[in-house]
Design a protein around this motif. Structure first.
Motif, PDB file in Angstrom:
ATOM      1  N   GLU A  46      -7.039  -6.263  -5.012  1.00  0.00           N
ATOM      2  CA  GLU A  46      -6.737  -4.928  -5.524  1.00  0.00           C
ATOM      3  C   GLU A  46      -5.279  -4.883  -5.962  1.00  0.00           C
ATOM      4  O   GLU A  46      -4.384  -5.339  -5.241  1.00  0.00           O
ATOM      5  N   ARG A  90       3.924  -0.417  -7.020  1.00  0.00           N
ATOM      6  CA  ARG A  90       5.130  -0.036  -6.273  1.00  0.00           C
ATOM      7  C   ARG A  90       6.248   0.247  -7.267  1.00  0.00           C
ATOM      8  O   ARG A  90       6.243  -0.266  -8.383  1.00  0.00           O
ATOM      9  N   ASN A 146      -6.855   0.918  -9.532  1.00  0.00           N
ATOM     10  CA  ASN A 146      -7.098   2.332  -9.197  1.00  0.00           C
ATOM     11  C   ASN A 146      -6.885   3.224 -10.411  1.00  0.00           C
ATOM     12  O   ASN A 146      -5.918   3.050 -11.155  1.00  0.00           O
ATOM     13  N   ASP A 199     -13.853   4.749  -4.286  1.00  0.00           N
ATOM     14  CA  ASP A 199     -12.798   4.496  -3.303  1.00  0.00           C
ATOM     15  C   ASP A 199     -12.785   5.600  -2.242  1.00  0.00           C
ATOM     16  O   ASP A 199     -13.206   6.721  -2.512  1.00  0.00           O
ATOM     17  N   GLU A 220      -8.053  -4.710  10.244  1.00  0.00           N
ATOM     18  CA  GLU A 220      -6.782  -5.169  10.817  1.00  0.00           C
ATOM     19  C   GLU A 220      -6.944  -6.231  11.900  1.00  0.00           C
ATOM     20  O   GLU A 220      -5.975  -6.878  12.279  1.00  0.00           O
ATOM     21  N   TRP A 246      -5.099  -5.840   6.568  1.00  0.00           N
ATOM     22  CA  TRP A 246      -3.975  -6.629   7.047  1.00  0.00           C
ATOM     23  C   TRP A 246      -4.411  -7.869   7.810  1.00  0.00           C
ATOM     24  O   TRP A 246      -3.663  -8.836   7.914  1.00  0.00           O
TER      25      TRP A 246
HETATM   26  P1  C2E Z   1      -6.276   2.820  -1.843  1.00  0.00           P
HETATM   27  O1  C2E Z   1      -6.768   2.518  -3.204  1.00  0.00           O
HETATM   28  O2  C2E Z   1      -7.273   3.323  -0.856  1.00  0.00           O
HETATM   29  O3  C2E Z   1      -5.581   1.472  -1.356  1.00  0.00           O
HETATM   30  C1  C2E Z   1      -5.606   1.002  -0.041  1.00  0.00           C
HETATM   31  C2  C2E Z   1      -4.337   1.354   0.702  1.00  0.00           C
HETATM   32  O4  C2E Z   1      -4.473   0.931   2.054  1.00  0.00           O
HETATM   33  C3  C2E Z   1      -3.095   0.634   0.175  1.00  0.00           C
HETATM   34  O5  C2E Z   1      -1.983   1.496   0.381  1.00  0.00           O
HETATM   35  C4  C2E Z   1      -3.003  -0.572   1.103  1.00  0.00           C
HETATM   36  O6  C2E Z   1      -1.700  -1.111   1.185  1.00  0.00           O
HETATM   37  C5  C2E Z   1      -3.419   0.053   2.402  1.00  0.00           C
HETATM   38  N1  C2E Z   1      -3.980  -0.943   3.330  1.00  0.00           N
HETATM   39  C6  C2E Z   1      -4.575  -2.106   3.032  1.00  0.00           C
HETATM   40  N2  C2E Z   1      -5.011  -2.752   4.137  1.00  0.00           N
HETATM   41  C7  C2E Z   1      -4.664  -1.975   5.180  1.00  0.00           C
HETATM   42  C8  C2E Z   1      -4.838  -2.102   6.614  1.00  0.00           C
HETATM   43  O7  C2E Z   1      -5.403  -3.060   7.135  1.00  0.00           O
HETATM   44  N3  C2E Z   1      -4.376  -1.082   7.382  1.00  0.00           N
HETATM   45  C9  C2E Z   1      -3.742  -0.002   6.845  1.00  0.00           C
HETATM   46  N4  C2E Z   1      -3.301   0.941   7.683  1.00  0.00           N
HETATM   47  N5  C2E Z   1      -3.559   0.153   5.505  1.00  0.00           N
HETATM   48  C10 C2E Z   1      -4.016  -0.823   4.691  1.00  0.00           C
HETATM   49  P2  C2E Z   1      -0.885   1.724  -0.747  1.00  0.00           P
HETATM   50  O8  C2E Z   1      -0.578   0.440  -1.446  1.00  0.00           O
HETATM   51  O9  C2E Z   1       0.233   2.475  -0.115  1.00  0.00           O
HETATM   52  O10 C2E Z   1      -1.631   2.637  -1.787  1.00  0.00           O
HETATM   53  C11 C2E Z   1      -1.990   3.953  -1.452  1.00  0.00           C
HETATM   54  C12 C2E Z   1      -2.857   4.570  -2.506  1.00  0.00           C
HETATM   55  O11 C2E Z   1      -2.150   4.741  -3.739  1.00  0.00           O
HETATM   56  C13 C2E Z   1      -4.067   3.714  -2.881  1.00  0.00           C
HETATM   57  O12 C2E Z   1      -5.068   3.877  -1.909  1.00  0.00           O
HETATM   58  C14 C2E Z   1      -4.430   4.284  -4.236  1.00  0.00           C
HETATM   59  O13 C2E Z   1      -5.204   5.453  -4.089  1.00  0.00           O
HETATM   60  C15 C2E Z   1      -3.064   4.688  -4.785  1.00  0.00           C
HETATM   61  N6  C2E Z   1      -2.651   3.686  -5.792  1.00  0.00           N
HETATM   62  C16 C2E Z   1      -2.131   2.453  -5.622  1.00  0.00           C
HETATM   63  N7  C2E Z   1      -1.895   1.844  -6.800  1.00  0.00           N
HETATM   64  C17 C2E Z   1      -2.293   2.725  -7.758  1.00  0.00           C
HETATM   65  C18 C2E Z   1      -2.324   2.695  -9.206  1.00  0.00           C
HETATM   66  O14 C2E Z   1      -1.967   1.708  -9.865  1.00  0.00           O
HETATM   67  N8  C2E Z   1      -2.809   3.811  -9.829  1.00  0.00           N
HETATM   68  C19 C2E Z   1      -3.248   4.903  -9.141  1.00  0.00           C
HETATM   69  N9  C2E Z   1      -3.714   5.958  -9.835  1.00  0.00           N
HETATM   70  N10 C2E Z   1      -3.239   4.964  -7.801  1.00  0.00           N
HETATM   71  C20 C2E Z   1      -2.767   3.888  -7.114  1.00  0.00           C
END
Ligand code: C2E
Ligand code: MG
Ligand code: MG
Ligand code: MG
Length: 285
Positions: free
Chosen positions: A59, A63, A121, A183, A246, A265
């Motif tokens: 995925e 950032r 996403n 998602d 995790e 993770w």
């Molecule tokens: P998401 O699509 O549900 O992505 C999964 C989020 O969970 C990611 O956070 C990832 O780093 C985090 N994650 C992965 N594995 C684990 C784990 O084992 N434990 C925990 N606690 N967390 C885990 P991230 O990178 O902070 O992204 C947050 C959200 O931001 C994403 O949720 C997605 O909805 C959005 N996002 C990220 N990139 C994009 C993008 O390019 N465009 C858009 N529109 N939204 C984005």
């Protein structure tokens, strides 16, 4: 804030709300030029097949390397980008980068195995944008990829209430052969008959459902829920991906419950593309 405990590594130091308003302002002001200045970058987190533990793809997670605040996570700037409309060019940029990366991985793959697929996403603003289909097709063509090389992730909440005409662009992309994943599945309130009408091929089960399985004994209610969702999904011919894996205990449990793909993770945190390639090569040998 509750979110800070959710494992986001890039929280701005939490001050009083006044300071947050100012921070929000300064972030919003910096957004438009950030794209031109090349301040965004993408980390990739592997998606792992539960049957054999091999890397199926990744995925793309955006950032922002902010000149003052350091690395910001998407939760801190995507909402601002949505409010200001910057999400459309930013989302297109992410898609282009992801396609380039998918192409690079394909070219580097020597044994002609199944190529790594990249998930991207999409924001609701992109979904309703008139050029979503043509932009996406152009990105695929420029990268020399077939549509199945990418998967688009849309959240359940963004689709709730969408009528057939709102779903049309997504359906067109699905008809072209793109994978569409729902998602954060389970956090919204879509009913089951609605789910059937959506042009999706994968459910990404929100991590709130799998948290109760991190350690043995697993939460029996969570187990029942996941069991039910997997059986429903497979009946509807949908694959199930689980988020937030995790621990090894959790991975094993979810494999036993018939989930298809996992992300979390336990396998790897989001990271630079080179690292993902190393992980994928390690499988192949
Ligand atoms: P998401 O699509 O549900 O992505 C999964 C989020 O969970 C990611 O956070 C990832 O780093 C985090 N994650 C992965 N594995 C684990 C784990 O084992 N434990 C925990 N606690 N967390 C885990 P991230 O990178 O902070 O992204 C947050 C959200 O931001 C994403 O949720 C997605 O909805 C959005 N996002 C990220 N990139 C994009 C993008 O390019 N465009 C858009 N529109 N939204 C984005
Ligand atoms: Mg996602
Ligand atoms: Mg998700
Ligand atoms: Mg989620």
């Amino acid at each position: 804030r509750a979110k800070a405990a959710g494992g986001n590594r890039y929280e701005i130091a939490d001050a009083d709300s006044n300071a947050r308003v100012i921070a929000r302002h300064s972030l919003t002001n910096g957004l438009p030029s950030a794209l031109e200045k090349g301040e965004f970058f993408i980390e990739y987190q592997p998606l792992v097949r539960l049957t054999d533990g091999t890397v199926r793809g990744a995925e793309a997670l955006v950032r922002w390397l902010h000149p003052v605040h350091g690395v910001l996570g998407p939760d801190q700037f995507i909402p601002l980008a949505e409010d200001t409309g910057l999400i459309v060019p930013l989302g297109r940029w992410v898609l282009e980068q992801a396609a380039r990366q998918a192409r690079e991985w394909r070219d580097a793959d020597e044994d002609d195995g199944e190529p790594l697929r990249v998930n991207v996403n999409l924001s609701p603003c992109q979904l309703s944008h008139p050029t979503l289909v043509s932009d996406t097709v152009a990105v695929l063509e420029n990268a020399g990829l077939c549509p199945s090389a990418l998967c688009l992730e849309v959240t359940e909440n963004d689709l709730i209430g969408a009528d057939e005409s709102a779903l049309r662009p997504l359906r067109q992309l699905a008809d072209l052969g793109m994978d569409i994943a729902l998602d954060d599945f389970g956090t919204g309130y879509s009913n089951l008959s609605y789910l059937r009408r959506l042009p999706v091929s994968t459910l990404k089960l929100d991590r709130s459902f799998t948290r109760g399985m991190q350690r043995a004994p697993a939460d029996p209610v969570d187990v029942k829920i996941v069991e039910g969702i997997v059986s429903l999904a497979h009946t509807l011919d949908l694959a199930v991906t689980v988020e937030g894996v995790e621990t090894a205990v959790q991975a094993e449990h979810l494999r036993g419950l018939g989930c298809d793909t996992a992300q979390g993770w336990y396998y790897a945190r989001p990271g630079p593309p080179e690292r993902l390639h190393t992980l994928a090569l390690a499988d192949a040998s």
